[in-house]
Design a protein around this motif. Structure first.
Motif, short mmCIF file in Angstrom:
data_model
loop_
_atom_site.label_atom_id
_atom_site.label_comp_id
_atom_site.label_asym_id
_atom_site.label_seq_id
_atom_site.Cartn_x
_atom_site.Cartn_y
_atom_site.Cartn_z
N THR A 221 24.40 10.25 -35.17
CA THR A 221 25.51 9.50 -36.15
C THR A 221 26.62 10.18 -35.88
N LEU A 222 27.78 9.42 -35.00
CA LEU A 222 28.92 10.90 -34.75
C LEU A 222 29.85 10.22 -36.31
N ALA A 223 30.11 11.10 -37.67
CA ALA A 223 31.60 11.04 -38.13
C ALA A 223 32.72 10.78 -37.75
N PRO A 224 33.49 9.48 -38.09
CA PRO A 224 34.92 9.32 -37.31
C PRO A 224 35.72 10.48 -37.54
N GLY A 225 36.26 11.45 -36.74
CA GLY A 225 37.08 12.29 -36.41
C GLY A 225 36.40 13.81 -36.03
N GLU A 226 35.14 13.15 -36.89
CA GLU A 226 33.92 14.89 -36.09
C GLU A 226 34.27 14.79 -35.20
N HIS A 227 34.59 16.39 -34.48
CA HIS A 227 34.73 16.55 -33.24
C HIS A 227 33.52 18.26 -32.78
N PHE A 228 33.40 18.63 -33.83
CA PHE A 228 32.76 19.85 -33.86
C PHE A 228 30.72 19.90 -34.17
N SER A 229 30.17 18.20 -34.50
CA SER A 229 29.30 18.05 -34.98
C SER A 229 28.95 16.74 -34.70
N PHE A 230 27.34 16.25 -35.11
CA PHE A 230 27.07 15.45 -34.71
C PHE A 230 25.62 15.25 -36.01
N GLN A 231 25.53 13.84 -36.32
CA GLN A 231 24.19 14.02 -37.46
C GLN A 231 22.81 13.36 -36.22
N LEU A 232 21.82 14.15 -37.15
CA LEU A 232 20.53 13.43 -36.48
C LEU A 232 19.91 13.39 -37.19
N SER A 233 19.03 12.24 -37.23
CA SER A 233 17.99 11.81 -38.31
C SER A 233 16.66 11.90 -37.45
N GLY A 234 15.75 13.36 -38.38
CA GLY A 234 14.84 13.57 -38.45
C GLY A 234 13.58 12.19 -38.59
N ALA A 235 12.54 13.24 -38.03
CA ALA A 235 10.87 12.63 -38.21
C ALA A 235 10.78 12.35 -39.78
N ASP A 236 11.47 14.00 -40.57
CA ASP A 236 11.05 13.77 -41.42
C ASP A 236 12.08 12.99 -42.97
N GLY A 237 12.93 11.94 -42.63
CA GLY A 237 13.83 11.60 -43.20
C GLY A 237 15.50 11.85 -43.43
N ARG A 238 15.35 13.35 -43.33
CA ARG A 238 16.93 13.75 -43.59
C ARG A 238 17.30 13.94 -41.95
N THR A 239 18.66 14.13 -42.55
CA THR A 239 19.49 13.60 -41.71
C THR A 239 19.65 14.71 -42.22
N ARG A 240 20.31 15.73 -40.64
CA ARG A 240 21.18 17.05 -40.85
C ARG A 240 22.20 17.70 -39.53
N ASP A 241 23.34 17.85 -39.43
CA ASP A 241 25.08 18.55 -39.22
C ASP A 241 24.21 19.07 -38.13
N ILE A 242 24.17 18.72 -36.81
CA ILE A 242 24.02 19.54 -35.69
C ILE A 242 25.23 20.39 -34.57
N PRO A 243 25.22 21.49 -34.99
CA PRO A 243 26.93 21.96 -34.41
C PRO A 243 26.84 21.45 -32.50
N PHE A 244 28.01 20.95 -31.79
CA PHE A 244 27.89 20.46 -30.01
C PHE A 244 27.42 22.37 -30.16
N HIS A 245 27.87 23.14 -30.17
CA HIS A 245 27.97 24.76 -29.66
C HIS A 245 26.03 25.28 -29.83
N ARG A 246 25.56 24.05 -30.52
CA ARG A 246 23.96 24.34 -30.74
C ARG A 246 23.27 24.00 -29.71
N VAL A 247 23.86 22.50 -28.76
CA VAL A 247 23.13 22.12 -28.21
C VAL A 247 22.69 23.28 -27.07
N ARG A 248 21.67 23.03 -26.25
CA ARG A 248 21.71 23.62 -24.97
C ARG A 248 21.21 23.23 -24.01
#
Length: 84
Positions: free
Chosen positions: A43-70
């Motif tokens: 999920t991309l929040a409107p206007g967000e350019h530094f991170s995205f949200q990712l829903s995990g198998a545990d049902g939690r949503t986490r903010d992932i900064p783009f710079h952490r994607v390898r």
């Protein structure tokens, strides 16, 4: 190389490209290693350019900064990689 922040938009707007299973390799600072997680749903929040949200198998949503994607895999094959 395509910037990683363009991948979620391509998944959203290019149905031919979006077919398949995507996995992200994200750097985990606590574990000090790359952890692979399914890229759905992103999920991309409107206007967000530094991170995205990712829903995990545990049902939690986490903010992932783009710079952490390898790395990014599509159907098990690497399609994108960034050196640390």
């Amino acid at each position: 190389m395509v910037p990683i922040h363009e991948l979620p938009n391509r998944l959203r707007w290019d149905p031919a490209f979006a077919r398949g299973g995507f996995v992200l390799g994200c750097y985990d600072r606590v574990a000090d290693r790359v952890i692979r997680v399914p890229a759905s749903p992103i999920t991309l929040a409107p206007g967000e350019h530094f991170s995205f949200q990712l829903s995990g198998a545990d049902g939690r949503t986490r903010d992932i900064p783009f710079h952490r994607v390898r790395e990014v895999y599509k159907d098990g094959a690497p399609i994108w990689h960034r050196e640390p």
